[in-house]
Every structure is written in structure tokens, then in C-alpha cells.
Scaffold this motif. Structure first.
Motif, PDB file in Angstrom:
ATOM      1  N   SER A   1      -1.031  -7.665  -5.061  1.00 11.94           N
ATOM      2  CA  SER A   1       0.291  -7.084  -5.319  1.00 11.94           C
ATOM      3  C   SER A   1       0.749  -6.250  -4.133  1.00 11.94           C
ATOM      4  O   SER A   1      -0.077  -5.625  -3.454  1.00 11.94           O
ATOM      5  CB  SER A   1       0.232  -6.193  -6.570  1.00 11.94           C
ATOM      6  OG  SER A   1       1.454  -5.483  -6.730  1.00 11.94           O
ATOM      7  N   PRO A   2       2.073  -6.199  -3.869  1.00 11.90           N
ATOM      8  CA  PRO A   2       2.602  -5.320  -2.818  1.00 11.90           C
ATOM      9  C   PRO A   2       2.319  -3.842  -3.097  1.00 11.90           C
ATOM     10  O   PRO A   2       2.431  -3.013  -2.191  1.00 11.90           O
ATOM     11  CB  PRO A   2       4.109  -5.603  -2.852  1.00 11.90           C
ATOM     12  CG  PRO A   2       4.222  -6.985  -3.419  1.00 11.90           C
ATOM     13  CD  PRO A   2       3.125  -7.074  -4.439  1.00 11.90           C
ATOM     14  N   SER A   3       1.925  -3.506  -4.339  1.00  6.84           N
ATOM     15  CA  SER A   3       1.597  -2.117  -4.680  1.00  6.84           C
ATOM     16  C   SER A   3       0.150  -1.767  -4.344  1.00  6.84           C
ATOM     17  O   SER A   3      -0.259  -0.615  -4.461  1.00  6.84           O
ATOM     18  CB  SER A   3       1.855  -1.859  -6.169  1.00  6.84           C
ATOM     19  OG  SER A   3       1.015  -2.666  -6.975  1.00  6.84           O
ATOM     20  N   ASP A   4      -0.629  -2.760  -3.909  1.00  3.20           N
ATOM     21  CA  ASP A   4      -2.025  -2.508  -3.528  1.00  3.20           C
ATOM     22  C   ASP A   4      -2.081  -1.872  -2.147  1.00  3.20           C
ATOM     23  O   ASP A   4      -1.353  -2.272  -1.231  1.00  3.20           O
ATOM     24  CB  ASP A   4      -2.828  -3.811  -3.499  1.00  3.20           C
ATOM     25  CG  ASP A   4      -2.985  -4.436  -4.875  1.00  3.20           C
ATOM     26  OD1 ASP A   4      -2.924  -3.692  -5.873  1.00  3.20           O
ATOM     27  OD2 ASP A   4      -3.168  -5.669  -4.949  1.00  3.20           O
ATOM     28  N   SER A   5      -2.989  -0.903  -1.982  1.00  5.29           N
ATOM     29  CA  SER A   5      -3.205  -0.322  -0.659  1.00  5.29           C
ATOM     30  C   SER A   5      -4.068  -1.260   0.169  1.00  5.29           C
ATOM     31  O   SER A   5      -4.665  -2.207  -0.346  1.00  5.29           O
ATOM     32  CB  SER A   5      -3.895   1.036  -0.787  1.00  5.29           C
ATOM     33  OG  SER A   5      -5.233   0.868  -1.274  1.00  5.29           O
ATOM     34  N   VAL A   6      -4.132  -0.974   1.459  1.00  3.32           N
ATOM     35  CA  VAL A   6      -4.974  -1.773   2.350  1.00  3.32           C
ATOM     36  C   VAL A   6      -6.420  -1.759   1.881  1.00  3.32           C
ATOM     37  O   VAL A   6      -7.107  -2.786   1.884  1.00  3.32           O
ATOM     38  CB  VAL A   6      -4.857  -1.257   3.802  1.00  3.32           C
ATOM     39  CG1 VAL A   6      -6.006  -1.770   4.651  1.00  3.32           C
ATOM     40  CG2 VAL A   6      -3.532  -1.678   4.415  1.00  3.32           C
ATOM     41  N   GLN A   7      -6.901  -0.599   1.452  1.00  2.00           N
ATOM     42  CA  GLN A   7      -8.277  -0.489   0.982  1.00  2.00           C
ATOM     43  C   GLN A   7      -8.504  -1.321  -0.276  1.00  2.00           C
ATOM     44  O   GLN A   7      -9.535  -1.993  -0.418  1.00  2.00           O
ATOM     45  CB  GLN A   7      -8.626   0.972   0.706  1.00  2.00           C
ATOM     46  CG  GLN A   7     -10.082   1.198   0.317  1.00  2.00           C
ATOM     47  CD  GLN A   7     -11.047   0.746   1.385  1.00  2.00           C
ATOM     48  OE1 GLN A   7     -11.001   1.219   2.517  1.00  2.00           O
ATOM     49  NE2 GLN A   7     -11.928  -0.192   1.055  1.00  2.00           N
TER      50      GLN A   7
END
Length: 394
Positions: free
Chosen positions: A109-115
């Protein structure tokens, strides 16, 4: 004189102090500038690690292909707007030692952080696309005509559509542009082969996704062949055969062998025959030349005038007769060493028997193929006559 000299020395000292002050302030300004640049760069770096859209509830499926590089994975994520900057993602994962990413399908999801994205890629994805609506299985050893029949029966694409695309010069050229090392031999033999891509559509199970085109499906088969055969490219280059030759021999092995042990032994038989310019006399080639699968090869079948007919022609013929598995390719590159020149299979048990001489081969044929016949005479003339009528494997 004395006063003047002292005054001059004092002026020189003051001048030196002024110069050092200038240098000191320049040094301080440079440090401050570098610190400012570093702070700005760090804040930019940190900001690029934030989610593309923290409020998004969208789920995007991405596929990470097998053997993808970090740069390729980063670009896939950026192209799908799941990370802000492919370069920053690449740097972050390498610095933090988080680059053991697995191939597969991922729901991100675009709401996921890189980590969070890095964690998911290390855990591994699904082997099957969530968008898959159907599957198609290409069995090992199927030729192109059989494959297009499977496509016709298992998808909305027709047999004629598939054959037309497989014969399209534009489509074949587009594949060559993408897989030049894989398809160079196929294009060189194009004027002689029935189907240019015979041997290059890898036998496996493929997912049919929503809105997937026929071109994408056939490309996936060639892509799979490239993935499976690439580890052997260097070894093939160092051998006396090119990839097209290896796939041709592998296609014979695929059709003749019942297990991996037989693959290596049968590959050895074919290579032994090639080494002494002896016809391969494989029934596979006769069936392919006749355009049908033959349960039993007759003299009439074996007399067909075709470059694929390896009863009448010495060598490998124009190209593969089917699409072999990587196991058969491996067998050709690592054959069992023997002096065998003949083999046949028991018609009841399908166990394969190997012989060094034609006389021994005829004796085994009488025992395991024609059980009612007496073991044949092994006179030289009779052996030579029979050699024209008996295949390598019945």
C-alpha cells in the motif's frame, strides 16, 4: 629608525592577524554551509522514507521476478508509486542490511513506510497472483501444436490466434530484443524450422490474470525458459554445442526418457551416436516430421522426406521437436558416460534397456518388444538390414 622599524613590524603582525581572521571566518562559513547541506540532505533523506500517501487504503499488487536486482526491485516499487524515490530505497536497504528480498507477488500500500515494505519483501510473497482467474499447465515435452491446443481448451484464446502470434515476425523480433542470448540460435535456424519458438516455451503452470493478453502469456513462457536456462549459458558456451543444439537433443531425451537416470543414459546414447556420425534414429523426429504422435514407427513413417527425419538424416535436424524441461537440458550437459549406442523400452513395464552393439540390441528387442519372436540371427548383413527398420527406442 628604531621607531619606524617597530611600527612596520606591528603593521605586519596586524596584517597577518587579519588574514588569519579571514581564513577562520571562511572556515567557519564552510563548516556551517556543509552542516546546512548535510542537515538538508538528511531531512530530505528522512522525508523520502515516509509513506507516499499515509492516508491511502489502496492495495497494489506487484510482482518481484526471480533474480531481480536491488535496482530493479526499487524501480518496480517507484513505478507503482509505493515508494517516493528508488535511489533512497536502495541506499536505505543496503545500509541497514535489508536486501534479502524474495521473488513473488505482494500486496502493498502507498501508506506503507519504506521499513514496512522492506519487511514484507524479506518475508516472501505469494507464488500466485491474487488477480489470477485461471491457470494453464504446459506438460513437459509438449510441442507447439500441443501447447496451442492446451491454450485453446484452457483460455479464451483460440488455437488459430496462438499459432498466428507464434509465427508473427514482429512478435518473434520483440522476444529476441528482450532475450537475445536465449533466442539467437532460434533466429539463426528460422528458415529451416517449422516453428521458430519450438523448444523455447517452457513447460510449467502459468497464471492467467485479468486482462492478460495472449502476447503476455506466450512471453511468460519464453521468460520462464530464459530463467531456467540462464544458469547453463556459460557451461553451454564452453561445450561443443550451442543452446539451440542442446535444446534439440534435450527434446529427444524428454520424449524418450521415463526418469532422470534414463535421461542421462539416453543423452549419452545420442551424444555417442553424434560423435561417430551415426544417425540418431529417434522416433520423436519421425513423429514430428509427420506432424503427429506415433505409437509405433513404421518403415513408411520413417521414409518421410523431411530434414527433421533423423532416420534419413545424420545430425540434429533443424531444431527442437518439443519443449523440454530443465532436467533434460541438464542431462545433455551431464550425460552418463558409457559405450551404449542403442536403447529400447519394455512395452509393458516401460523399463529401458541399453546395448553397446546392434546384435545385443536385437536380442533385447526380441525379449522386451516382440515377445513372440525368436532372438534374431546376428549376422552382419541381417544386422545392417534390420538397422534400417528398427528405431533407437520402440
Amino acid at each position: 629608525m628604531t621607531y619606524s622599524t617597530r611600527k612596520e613590524r606591528k603593521k605586519k603582525r596586524n596584517k597577518k592577524r587579519s588574514i588569519w581572521k579571514v581564513f577562520l571566518w571562511l572556515f567557519i562559513l564552510i563548516i556551517l554551509a556543509l552542516a546546512g547541506i548535510g542537515f538538508y540532505g538528511y531531512t530530505q533523506y528522512e522525508s523520502k522514507l515516509e509513506p507516499v500517501d499515509p492516508q491511502s487504503e489502496e492495495s497494489i499488487e506487484v510482482e518481484i521476478p526471480f533474480n531481480s536486482s536491488m535496482q530493479e526491485i526499487s524501480q518496480i516499487l517507484e513505478d507503482n508509486q509505493l515508494i517516493q524515490d528508488a535511489r533512497i530505497f536502495n541506499i536505505y536497504t543496503r545500509v541497514n542490511g535489508e536486501d534479502n528480498f524474495q521473488a513473488g507477488f505482494y500486496e502493498l500500500s502507498p501508506s506503507d513506510s519504506v521499513q514496512e515494505i522492506a519487511d514484507q519483501l524479506q518475508e516472501g510473497g505469494s507464488d500466485v497472483s491474487q488477480e489470477a482467474i485461471n491457470q494453464i499447465t504446459v506438460p513437459e515435452g509438449y510441442n507447439i501444436v500441443q501447447i496451442v491446443d492446451v491454450i485453446d481448451q484452457s483460455t479464451d484464446f483460440s488455437r488459430d490466434e496462438a499459432l498466428l502470434l507464434l509465427e508473427s515476425s514482429d512478435f518473434i523480433q520483440s522476444l529476441y530484443d528482450k532475450y537475445p542470448e536465449l533466442l539467437s540460435g532460434a533466429l539463426e535456424a528460422r528458415e529451416e524450422t517449422i516453428y521458430t519458438l519450438e523448444g523455447y516455451l517452457y513447460p510449467a503452470t502459468y497464471e492467467i490474470n485479468v486482462n492478460m493478453s495472449l502476447e503476455e502469456l506466450l512471453t511468460a513462457m519464453v521468460d520462464k525458459a530464459n530463467t531456467e536456462y540462464t544458469p547453463y549459458f556459460t557451461e553451454i558456451e564452453q561445450s561443443e554445442y550451442d543452446l539451440h543444439d542442446v535444446l534439440t537433443i534435450a527434446s529427444f531425451v524428454e520424449a524418450e526418457a521415463n526418469n532422470d537416470e534414463d535421461r542421462r543414459l539416453i543423452a549419452g546414447v545420442f551424444l555417442n551416436r553424434l560423435a561417430i556420425d551415426m544417425p540418431l534414429q529417434t522416433d520423436v523426429s519421425v513423429g514430428y516430421a509427420n506432424g503427429e504422435h506415433l505409437e509405433y514407427t513404421t518403415l513408411e513413417d520413417a521414409n518421410i522426406d523431411s530434414p527433421y527425419n533423423l532416420y534419413r538424416n545424420i545430425g540434429l535436424g533443424p531444431g527442437p521437436n518439443n519443449n523440454p524441461s530443465v532436467n533434460s537440458v541438464d542431462a545433455v550437459l551431464h550425460p552418463a558416460e558409457s559405450d551404449y549406442l542403442y536403447f529400447l523400452a519394455d512395452i509393458n513395464t516401460q523399463e529401458t534397456y541399453f546395448s553397446e552393439t546392434f546384435e545385443e540390441h536385437l536380442e533385447k528387442q526380441a525379449i522386451y518388444v516382440d515377445r513372440t519372436a525368436e532372438p534374431p540371427s546376428t549376422s552382419e548383413n541381417q544386422a545392417e538390414d534390420a538397422d534400417e527398420a528398427v528405431s533407437v527406442q520402440q
